[in-house]
Motif scaffolding. Structure first.
Motif, mmCIF file in Angstrom:
data_model
loop_
_atom_site.group_PDB
_atom_site.id
_atom_site.type_symbol
_atom_site.label_atom_id
_atom_site.label_comp_id
_atom_site.label_asym_id
_atom_site.label_seq_id
_atom_site.Cartn_x
_atom_site.Cartn_y
_atom_site.Cartn_z
ATOM 1 N N LEU A 275 0.871 -1.192 0.056
ATOM 2 C CA LEU A 275 -0.177 0.129 0.021
ATOM 3 C C LEU A 275 1.080 1.291 -0.012
ATOM 4 C CD1 LEU A 275 -2.920 1.232 0.161
ATOM 5 C CD2 LEU A 275 -2.684 1.106 2.823
ATOM 6 N N ARG A 276 1.971 1.277 0.687
ATOM 7 C CA ARG A 276 2.989 2.362 0.773
ATOM 8 C C ARG A 276 3.575 2.605 -0.563
ATOM 9 N NH1 ARG A 276 7.870 3.222 5.040
ATOM 10 N NH2 ARG A 276 9.059 4.848 3.711
ATOM 11 N N LYS A 277 3.827 1.646 -1.113
ATOM 12 C CA LYS A 277 4.431 1.663 -2.529
ATOM 13 C C LYS A 277 3.401 2.310 -3.487
ATOM 14 C CE LYS A 277 6.192 -2.552 -3.017
ATOM 15 N NZ LYS A 277 7.150 -3.518 -3.606
ATOM 16 N N ARG A 278 2.320 1.888 -3.366
ATOM 17 C CA ARG A 278 1.100 2.427 -4.291
ATOM 18 C C ARG A 278 1.068 3.909 -4.169
ATOM 19 N NH1 ARG A 278 -3.230 -1.939 -5.739
ATOM 20 N NH2 ARG A 278 -2.056 -3.941 -5.745
ATOM 21 N N LYS A 279 0.970 4.458 -2.844
ATOM 22 C CA LYS A 279 0.941 5.804 -2.559
ATOM 23 C C LYS A 279 2.018 6.480 -2.811
ATOM 24 C CE LYS A 279 -2.333 5.226 1.616
ATOM 25 N NZ LYS A 279 -2.367 5.610 2.900
ATOM 26 N N GLU A 280 3.114 6.095 -2.790
ATOM 27 C CA GLU A 280 4.396 6.787 -3.479
ATOM 28 C C GLU A 280 4.201 6.827 -4.926
ATOM 29 O OE1 GLU A 280 7.559 4.382 -1.808
ATOM 30 O OE2 GLU A 280 7.446 5.341 0.136
ATOM 31 N N ARG A 281 4.048 5.766 -5.714
ATOM 32 C CA ARG A 281 3.883 5.990 -7.242
ATOM 33 C C ARG A 281 2.883 7.072 -7.588
ATOM 34 N NH1 ARG A 281 3.736 -0.028 -7.378
ATOM 35 N NH2 ARG A 281 1.334 0.412 -7.851
ATOM 36 N N ARG A 282 1.713 7.197 -6.612
ATOM 37 C CA ARG A 282 0.653 7.932 -7.217
ATOM 38 C C ARG A 282 0.981 9.490 -6.818
ATOM 39 N NH1 ARG A 282 -4.653 4.018 -5.612
ATOM 40 N NH2 ARG A 282 -4.616 2.838 -7.493
ATOM 41 N N VAL A 283 1.716 9.435 -5.648
ATOM 42 C CA VAL A 283 2.281 11.093 -5.257
ATOM 43 C C VAL A 283 3.181 11.486 -6.461
ATOM 44 C CG1 VAL A 283 3.576 12.220 -3.579
ATOM 45 C CG2 VAL A 283 1.763 10.727 -2.828
ATOM 46 N N THR A 284 4.049 10.553 -6.778
ATOM 47 C CA THR A 284 5.053 11.038 -8.072
ATOM 48 C C THR A 284 4.529 11.389 -8.841
ATOM 49 O OG1 THR A 284 6.711 9.318 -6.896
ATOM 50 C CG2 THR A 284 7.204 10.121 -8.894
ATOM 51 N N ALA A 285 3.416 10.422 -9.308
ATOM 52 C CA ALA A 285 2.526 10.569 -10.678
ATOM 53 C C ALA A 285 1.984 12.199 -10.578
ATOM 54 C CB ALA A 285 1.521 9.569 -11.062
ATOM 55 N N GLY A 286 1.359 12.362 -9.537
ATOM 56 C CA GLY A 286 0.575 13.615 -9.170
ATOM 57 C C GLY A 286 1.553 14.788 -9.272
ATOM 58 N N LEU A 287 2.783 14.521 -8.702
ATOM 59 C CA LEU A 287 3.670 15.845 -8.671
ATOM 60 C C LEU A 287 4.055 16.080 -10.134
ATOM 61 C CD1 LEU A 287 5.598 17.809 -7.182
ATOM 62 C CD2 LEU A 287 7.216 16.046 -6.800
ATOM 63 N N PHE A 288 4.347 15.005 -10.982
ATOM 64 C CA PHE A 288 4.711 15.302 -12.409
ATOM 65 C C PHE A 288 3.782 15.874 -12.922
ATOM 66 C CE2 PHE A 288 4.457 13.503 -16.737
ATOM 67 C CZ PHE A 288 5.636 13.812 -17.117
ATOM 68 N N GLU A 289 2.459 15.473 -12.929
ATOM 69 C CA GLU A 289 1.357 16.234 -13.441
ATOM 70 C C GLU A 289 1.139 17.645 -13.260
ATOM 71 O OE1 GLU A 289 -0.797 15.119 -15.946
ATOM 72 O OE2 GLU A 289 0.266 13.214 -15.932
ATOM 73 N N ALA A 290 1.383 17.927 -11.790
ATOM 74 C CA ALA A 290 1.492 19.159 -11.370
ATOM 75 C C ALA A 290 2.408 20.148 -11.834
ATOM 76 C CB ALA A 290 1.388 19.248 -9.806
ATOM 77 N N VAL A 291 3.637 19.692 -11.939
ATOM 78 C CA VAL A 291 4.689 20.220 -12.621
ATOM 79 C C VAL A 291 4.531 20.925 -14.069
ATOM 80 C CG1 VAL A 291 7.239 20.340 -13.134
ATOM 81 C CG2 VAL A 291 6.378 19.627 -10.814
ATOM 82 N N LYS A 292 3.723 19.428 -14.793
ATOM 83 C CA LYS A 292 3.628 19.654 -16.126
ATOM 84 C C LYS A 292 2.567 20.690 -16.328
ATOM 85 C CE LYS A 292 1.800 17.113 -20.163
ATOM 86 N NZ LYS A 292 1.164 15.820 -20.524
ATOM 87 N N GLY A 293 1.523 20.930 -15.396
ATOM 88 C CA GLY A 293 0.439 21.770 -15.506
ATOM 89 C C GLY A 293 1.158 23.086 -15.351
ATOM 90 N N TRP A 294 1.994 23.297 -14.426
ATOM 91 C CA TRP A 294 2.604 24.733 -13.867
ATOM 92 C C TRP A 294 3.272 25.266 -14.907
ATOM 93 C CZ3 TRP A 294 7.742 25.765 -12.919
ATOM 94 C CH2 TRP A 294 8.031 27.288 -12.245
ATOM 95 N N VAL A 295 4.249 24.195 -15.604
ATOM 96 C CA VAL A 295 4.974 24.647 -16.804
ATOM 97 C C VAL A 295 4.176 25.151 -18.007
ATOM 98 C CG1 VAL A 295 6.546 23.890 -18.396
ATOM 99 C CG2 VAL A 295 6.906 23.230 -16.150
ATOM 100 N N ASP A 296 3.057 24.506 -18.173
ATOM 101 C CA ASP A 296 2.075 24.968 -19.360
ATOM 102 C C ASP A 296 0.971 25.989 -18.936
ATOM 103 O OD1 ASP A 296 0.189 23.701 -18.220
ATOM 104 O OD2 ASP A 296 0.343 21.721 -19.668
ATOM 105 N N GLY A 297 0.927 26.262 -17.580
ATOM 106 C CA GLY A 297 0.201 27.477 -17.034
ATOM 107 C C GLY A 297 -1.212 26.787 -16.942
#
Length: 263
Positions: free
Chosen positions: A112-134
């Motif tokens: 469960l911990r590994k699944r949460k870590e994967r999803r947090v990493t994926a969320g951070l990637f999506e957030a940074v991508k969204g911040w870059v393109d505004g």
């Protein structure tokens, strides 16, 4: 080691006489120890810490007690050997089943911990991508993002059901398991004895060892299960790293010690 811990004992007003209401397993030691003593814990080491007649055994099973007046701790120790007919030790299997429940719960908690870590990493990637393109701000809280490593929804639901079942099974408790079971655990009343120490730090010398002269017998499958429980256990408390101290997945006990003038 594998460890089974019993609750603290109940005493009479004098602080040393065991309450008649206590349901803890009891043992009576010969040579003036003065009555029954309750079991405190059971440890299982792989392979044996004691050798009998020059032979090292597959494992060792140790029952710890405490004499509250003498401040001494007698230990019943039983070496463990493989049954010549590979017969299952049914009573010992009950204890293995309880350790298995804990192992499975901890394994699933780490998954469960590994699944949460994967999803947090994926969320951070999506957030940074969204911040870059505004298109969005970086989120400040954890969100449930899907990743290509995630299982299908049906498998994820199955995983969560298994985790809930493992948590419930580990929390359930029944009667105290008998650590002395005649013929299956204790196959003899004869022993070798000496005054010694704990076999783990701080190695304090206040133990009275009683090593039975007849091994407990288990099947090859039970030995394999013990090794899996001990050498492949992970928990969130250890950062989901292997929790046992061992060398190359084969030793989890103190090496054989010199006699130090003992006879």
């Amino acid at each position: 080691q594998l460890r089974l811990v019993y609750p603290d004992p109940q005493f009479e007003a004098d602080g040393s006489t065991l309450s008649p209401d206590s349901k803890l397993p009891l043992a009576d030691f010969p040579h003036g120890w003065g009555g029954n003593m309750e079991a405190l814990r059971v440890d299982v080491k792989i392979p044996s810490e004691h050798w009998l007649n020059g032979k090292e055994y597959a494992a060792e099973y140790q029952i710890y007690h405490l004499h509250h007046k003498r401040k001494k701790a007698p230990v019943i120790s039983i070496v463990v050997d493989l049954h010549p007919s590979d017969k299952l030790n049914e009573h010992f299997q009950l204890a293995l089943n309880e350790w298995q429940k804990l192992w499975e719960k901890d394994y699933l908690e780490c998954e469960l911990r590994k699944r949460k870590e994967r999803r947090v990493t994926a969320g951070l990637f999506e957030a940074v991508k969204g911040w870059v393109d505004g298109s969005r701000d970086i989120p400040v809280q954890e969100q449930e993002y899907s990743t290509w490593l995630d299982e299908p929804p049906s498998e994820d639901a199955k995983f969560r059901r298994n985790l809930r079942a493992a948590r419930k099974a580990q929390e359930e408790s029944g009667d105290f398991w008998d650590p002395y079971k005649k013929d299956e655990i204790m196959r003899s009343i004869h022993f070798f004895g000496y005054a010694g120490s704990l076999t783990e730090p701080p190695c304090t010398e206040f133990l009275e060892w009683r090593i039975l002269d007849t091994p407990m017998l288990i099947s090859r499958q039970q030995l394999f299960q013990m090794k899996t429980l001990l050498f492949r256990h992970r928990s969130v408390e250890t950062g989901c790293r292997i929790s046992s101290n061992h060398y190359m997945g084969s030793v989890a006990r103190r090496p054989l010690q010199p006699l130090n003038r003992r006879k």
